[in-house]
Motif scaffolding. Structure first.
Motif, PDB file in Angstrom:
ATOM      1  N   LEU A  13       0.836  -1.208   0.000  1.00  0.00           N
ATOM      2  CA  LEU A  13       0.000   0.000   0.000  1.00  0.00           C
ATOM      3  C   LEU A  13       0.870   1.256   0.000  1.00  0.00           C
ATOM      4  O   LEU A  13       0.538   2.251  -0.642  1.00  0.00           O
ATOM      5  CB  LEU A  13      -0.918   0.016   1.228  1.00  0.00           C
ATOM      6  N   VAL A  14       2.004   1.184   0.738  1.00  0.00           N
ATOM      7  CA  VAL A  14       2.906   2.337   0.767  1.00  0.00           C
ATOM      8  C   VAL A  14       3.497   2.574  -0.627  1.00  0.00           C
ATOM      9  O   VAL A  14       3.523   3.710  -1.119  1.00  0.00           O
ATOM     10  CB  VAL A  14       4.037   2.125   1.813  1.00  0.00           C
ATOM     11  N   ASP A  15       3.948   1.491  -1.264  1.00  0.00           N
ATOM     12  CA  ASP A  15       4.502   1.641  -2.621  1.00  0.00           C
ATOM     13  C   ASP A  15       3.427   2.147  -3.591  1.00  0.00           C
ATOM     14  O   ASP A  15       3.704   2.942  -4.488  1.00  0.00           O
ATOM     15  CB  ASP A  15       5.082   0.309  -3.129  1.00  0.00           C
ATOM     16  N   PHE A  16       2.200   1.694  -3.395  1.00  0.00           N
ATOM     17  CA  PHE A  16       1.086   2.150  -4.252  1.00  0.00           C
ATOM     18  C   PHE A  16       0.836   3.637  -4.025  1.00  0.00           C
ATOM     19  O   PHE A  16       0.708   4.418  -4.975  1.00  0.00           O
ATOM     20  CB  PHE A  16      -0.167   1.328  -3.901  1.00  0.00           C
ATOM     21  N   SER A  17       0.798   4.037  -2.748  1.00  0.00           N
ATOM     22  CA  SER A  17       0.563   5.455  -2.414  1.00  0.00           C
ATOM     23  C   SER A  17       1.681   6.342  -2.959  1.00  0.00           C
ATOM     24  O   SER A  17       1.427   7.463  -3.408  1.00  0.00           O
ATOM     25  CB  SER A  17       0.464   5.603  -0.894  1.00  0.00           C
ATOM     26  N   GLY A  18       2.911   5.827  -2.929  1.00  0.00           N
ATOM     27  CA  GLY A  18       4.051   6.603  -3.433  1.00  0.00           C
ATOM     28  C   GLY A  18       4.140   6.577  -4.949  1.00  0.00           C
ATOM     29  O   GLY A  18       4.982   7.260  -5.539  1.00  0.00           O
TER      30      GLY A  18
ATOM     31  N   ALA B  30      -0.281  15.124  -8.436  1.00  0.00           N
ATOM     32  CA  ALA B  30       1.134  15.159  -8.832  1.00  0.00           C
ATOM     33  C   ALA B  30       1.688  13.746  -8.988  1.00  0.00           C
ATOM     34  O   ALA B  30       2.425  13.448  -9.933  1.00  0.00           O
ATOM     35  CB  ALA B  30       1.951  15.937  -7.796  1.00  0.00           C
ATOM     36  N   ARG B  31       1.326  12.864  -8.061  1.00  0.00           N
ATOM     37  CA  ARG B  31       1.805  11.473  -8.137  1.00  0.00           C
ATOM     38  C   ARG B  31       1.315  10.819  -9.435  1.00  0.00           C
ATOM     39  O   ARG B  31       2.089  10.178 -10.138  1.00  0.00           O
ATOM     40  CB  ARG B  31       1.280  10.686  -6.940  1.00  0.00           C
ATOM     41  N   ASN B  32       0.040  11.028  -9.757  1.00  0.00           N
ATOM     42  CA  ASN B  32      -0.494  10.401 -10.963  1.00  0.00           C
ATOM     43  C   ASN B  32       0.163  10.954 -12.230  1.00  0.00           C
ATOM     44  O   ASN B  32       0.407  10.217 -13.184  1.00  0.00           O
ATOM     45  CB  ASN B  32      -2.014  10.568 -11.022  1.00  0.00           C
ATOM     46  N   CYS B  33       0.467  12.245 -12.216  1.00  0.00           N
ATOM     47  CA  CYS B  33       1.174  12.839 -13.370  1.00  0.00           C
ATOM     48  C   CYS B  33       2.547  12.196 -13.518  1.00  0.00           C
ATOM     49  O   CYS B  33       2.998  11.923 -14.627  1.00  0.00           O
ATOM     50  CB  CYS B  33       1.352  14.342 -13.181  1.00  0.00           C
ATOM     51  N   ARG B  34       3.205  11.960 -12.371  1.00  0.00           N
ATOM     52  CA  ARG B  34       4.545  11.361 -12.417  1.00  0.00           C
ATOM     53  C   ARG B  34       4.472   9.943 -12.987  1.00  0.00           C
ATOM     54  O   ARG B  34       5.289   9.546 -13.812  1.00  0.00           O
ATOM     55  CB  ARG B  34       5.157  11.345 -11.011  1.00  0.00           C
ATOM     56  N   ILE B  35       3.470   9.177 -12.544  1.00  0.00           N
ATOM     57  CA  ILE B  35       3.321   7.799 -13.059  1.00  0.00           C
ATOM     58  C   ILE B  35       3.100   7.846 -14.572  1.00  0.00           C
ATOM     59  O   ILE B  35       3.719   7.101 -15.321  1.00  0.00           O
ATOM     60  CB  ILE B  35       2.142   7.067 -12.365  1.00  0.00           C
ATOM     61  N   ASP B  36       2.230   8.754 -15.019  1.00  0.00           N
ATOM     62  CA  ASP B  36       1.956   8.867 -16.461  1.00  0.00           C
ATOM     63  C   ASP B  36       3.234   9.220 -17.223  1.00  0.00           C
ATOM     64  O   ASP B  36       3.512   8.674 -18.284  1.00  0.00           O
ATOM     65  CB  ASP B  36       0.897   9.953 -16.719  1.00  0.00           C
ATOM     66  N   LEU B  91      10.992   6.838   4.375  1.00  0.00           N
ATOM     67  CA  LEU B  91       9.727   7.412   3.869  1.00  0.00           C
ATOM     68  C   LEU B  91      10.007   8.464   2.799  1.00  0.00           C
ATOM     69  O   LEU B  91       9.287   8.561   1.801  1.00  0.00           O
ATOM     70  CB  LEU B  91       8.928   8.041   5.012  1.00  0.00           C
ATOM     71  N   ARG B  92      11.068   9.235   2.992  1.00  0.00           N
ATOM     72  CA  ARG B  92      11.405  10.259   1.985  1.00  0.00           C
ATOM     73  C   ARG B  92      11.841   9.606   0.681  1.00  0.00           C
ATOM     74  O   ARG B  92      11.565  10.104  -0.401  1.00  0.00           O
ATOM     75  CB  ARG B  92      12.483  11.208   2.527  1.00  0.00           C
ATOM     76  N   LYS B  93      12.566   8.492   0.796  1.00  0.00           N
ATOM     77  CA  LYS B  93      12.990   7.784  -0.426  1.00  0.00           C
ATOM     78  C   LYS B  93      11.758   7.298  -1.199  1.00  0.00           C
ATOM     79  O   LYS B  93      11.689   7.386  -2.417  1.00  0.00           O
ATOM     80  CB  LYS B  93      13.869   6.572  -0.069  1.00  0.00           C
ATOM     81  N   VAL B  94      10.770   6.775  -0.458  1.00  0.00           N
ATOM     82  CA  VAL B  94       9.579   6.230  -1.106  1.00  0.00           C
ATOM     83  C   VAL B  94       8.745   7.356  -1.726  1.00  0.00           C
ATOM     84  O   VAL B  94       8.356   7.290  -2.889  1.00  0.00           O
ATOM     85  CB  VAL B  94       8.720   5.421  -0.092  1.00  0.00           C
ATOM     86  N   TYR B  95       8.518   8.409  -0.931  1.00  0.00           N
ATOM     87  CA  TYR B  95       7.563   9.432  -1.387  1.00  0.00           C
ATOM     88  C   TYR B  95       8.197  10.556  -2.214  1.00  0.00           C
ATOM     89  O   TYR B  95       7.523  11.115  -3.070  1.00  0.00           O
ATOM     90  CB  TYR B  95       6.826  10.024  -0.189  1.00  0.00           C
ATOM     91  N   LEU B  96       9.442  10.884  -1.934  1.00  0.00           N
ATOM     92  CA  LEU B  96      10.025  12.023  -2.668  1.00  0.00           C
ATOM     93  C   LEU B  96      10.970  11.587  -3.779  1.00  0.00           C
ATOM     94  O   LEU B  96      11.134  12.292  -4.762  1.00  0.00           O
ATOM     95  CB  LEU B  96      10.773  12.952  -1.695  1.00  0.00           C
ATOM     96  N   GLU B  97      11.623  10.418  -3.586  1.00  0.00           N
ATOM     97  CA  GLU B  97      12.571   9.977  -4.621  1.00  0.00           C
ATOM     98  C   GLU B  97      11.955   8.908  -5.517  1.00  0.00           C
ATOM     99  O   GLU B  97      12.608   8.427  -6.440  1.00  0.00           O
ATOM    100  CB  GLU B  97      13.846   9.453  -3.965  1.00  0.00           C
ATOM    101  N   GLY B  98      10.720   8.497  -5.212  1.00  0.00           N
ATOM    102  CA  GLY B  98      10.048   7.517  -6.069  1.00  0.00           C
ATOM    103  C   GLY B  98      10.678   6.142  -6.031  1.00  0.00           C
ATOM    104  O   GLY B  98      10.697   5.436  -7.038  1.00  0.00           O
ATOM    105  N   LYS B  99      11.187   5.743  -4.861  1.00  0.00           N
ATOM    106  CA  LYS B  99      11.817   4.411  -4.755  1.00  0.00           C
ATOM    107  C   LYS B  99      10.836   3.439  -4.104  1.00  0.00           C
ATOM    108  O   LYS B  99      10.165   3.790  -3.128  1.00  0.00           O
ATOM    109  CB  LYS B  99      13.070   4.493  -3.875  1.00  0.00           C
ATOM    110  N   ALA B 102      11.942  -2.211  -2.322  1.00  0.00           N
ATOM    111  CA  ALA B 102      13.066  -3.015  -2.811  1.00  0.00           C
ATOM    112  C   ALA B 102      14.205  -2.098  -3.281  1.00  0.00           C
ATOM    113  O   ALA B 102      15.381  -2.351  -2.984  1.00  0.00           O
ATOM    114  CB  ALA B 102      12.603  -3.913  -3.941  1.00  0.00           C
ATOM    115  N   GLU B 103      13.867  -1.028  -3.985  1.00  0.00           N
ATOM    116  CA  GLU B 103      14.911  -0.099  -4.471  1.00  0.00           C
ATOM    117  C   GLU B 103      15.571   0.625  -3.297  1.00  0.00           C
ATOM    118  O   GLU B 103      16.791   0.820  -3.288  1.00  0.00           O
ATOM    119  CB  GLU B 103      14.303   0.907  -5.444  1.00  0.00           C
ATOM    120  N   ALA B 104      14.786   1.019  -2.293  1.00  0.00           N
ATOM    121  CA  ALA B 104      15.352   1.690  -1.114  1.00  0.00           C
ATOM    122  C   ALA B 104      16.292   0.740  -0.384  1.00  0.00           C
ATOM    123  O   ALA B 104      17.360   1.135   0.098  1.00  0.00           O
ATOM    124  CB  ALA B 104      14.232   2.153  -0.186  1.00  0.00           C
TER     125      ALA B 104
END
Lengths: 223, 139
Positions: A13-18, B30-36, B91-99, B102-104
């Motif tokens: 869920l965290v990876d999905f949210s991010g 913003a997250r959805n734009c990044r995924i696109d 958390l910053r790696k996941v949310y701000l760096e897009g990791k 597994a990547e983190a």
């Protein structure tokens, strides 16, 4: 209150949210969210973490032209379309998540049921990625699927009906995650067919002595 | 950024303050734009879906839900700055760096289980993850 009992692990869920979860697992998580209010609320709180962290980022100056350019693009935007689904397949069900019905109605290739055994049918859906085979599985009422071993991850969401294995009973909306090496034998409920959406990363191996004979039919085909 | 501004404009009619604060809603746009953008950059095949079909809004739209939403927002905000450094870092790696987790884990040279447990501890402190039997009390 949600009646869903099996959920994706918090890391998913965290990876999905991010926005960091691969497309196929994201499709399964999204299908689960359609049925599960607990996870929808959990996701909202995870999005609040993302929003707070985003607010910490130092602002960057941008030129005036960026604003003008954005406004000019906004002026040229077409009317937004609605999210209605025009059915091209009889597999579409109004109780399914919109995302799943959209995939079934994909103009690229409309999925068709293919018989794998007396009890089990499969219909692959096009998802535009190359890591997982995403498919609908239909287990007939009271159907026994072969006992099998997972060669890679598999995520499954029950869309309709229920099935059980050695570990639990899975009902509408339940999310099942199988890891490499996990062995199980899904059995369809007696009271009706069960339809699941799954994303499979590697072929399964049948546990029966002659399971290797089925190998050519168990290859996966991500698309 | 331009794309996010345009999407915010385009979707503004669907924004409901009882379901999420404006910053949380903008974060999701913003997250959805990044995924696109990442999907367009990658050479994967055509995805027959709009990214927005993946997302669901929170259920309720009542004064009580607004209060819960605000309380949860405040809790997240106050706890986030007090998290131990190693938990905040992931958390910053996941949310701000897009990791992904597994990547983190690869980047920090930590076992995946350690990364997951640090994130889980941080989320428990913010009362995002709670034992299922208490979920309804916190919501």
């Amino acid at each position: 209150m949600s009646t869903v009992n099996h959920h994706p692990e918090s890391a998913m869920l965290v990876d999905f949210s991010g926005g960091n979860l691969a497309t196929a697992p994201s499709i399964c998580v999204s299908a689960h969210l359609h049925f599960c209010s607990q996870c929808r609320n959990e996701l909202l709180r995870l999005d609040q973490v993302g929003s707070n962290l985003m607010s910490e980022v130092e602002p960057t100056e941008v030129g005036d032209h960026l604003f003008d350019s954005a406004m000019s693009q906004i002026d040229q935007l077409p009317e937004s379309d609605t999210a209605e689904v025009n059915n091209t397949s009889d597999m579409v069900d109004s109780r399914y998540p919109l995302l799943v019905n959209k995939l079934i109605n994909s103009s690229e290739s409309v999925p068709k049921w293919r018989r794998l055994s007396r009890w089990l049918n499969v219909a692959q859906v096009t998802t535009g990625q190359n890591e997982y085979e995403v498919a609908l599985h239909k287990i007939c009422a009271g159907g026994k699927t072969p006992r099998h071993n997972h060669g890679g991850q598999e995520f499954t969401v029950v869309l309709k009906g229920s099935f059980s294995d050695e570990h639990a009973v899975y009902k509408e909306g339940d999310f099942l995650s199988c890891q490499p090496g996990d062995v199980h034998q899904p059995l369809g409920a007696q009271n009706g067919e069960c339809i699941c959406l799954s994303a499979l990363a590697a072929p399964i191996k049948l546990s029966s002595p002659f399971g290797f004979l089925m190998k050519p039919w168990l290859r996966i085909n991500p698309m | 950024m331009q794309e996010v501004m345009i999407k915010v404009w385009q979707k503004s009619a669907s924004y409901n303050p009882a379901k999420a604060s404006a910053t949380t809603w903008i974060y999701t746009v913003a997250r959805n734009c990044r995924i696109d953008m990442l999907r367009r950059k990658s050479n994967t095949q055509y995805l027959p879906l709009e990214n927005e079909y993946f997302w669901h809004e929170a259920d309720e739209d009542t004064p009580v839900s607004l209060m819960r939403q605000k309380r949860s927002e405040d809790k997240v905000q106050s706890c986030l700055s007090r998290l131990p450094k190693e938990q905040g870092e992931i958390l910053r790696k996941v949310y701000l760096e897009g990791k992904s987790h597994a990547e983190a884990s690869n980047e920090l040279g930590l076992p995946l289980g350690t990364v997951k447990s640090r994130v889980r501890l941080a989320l428990q402190k913010m009362q995002i993850l709670v034992a299922p039997e208490f979920r309804d009390e916190v919501l």
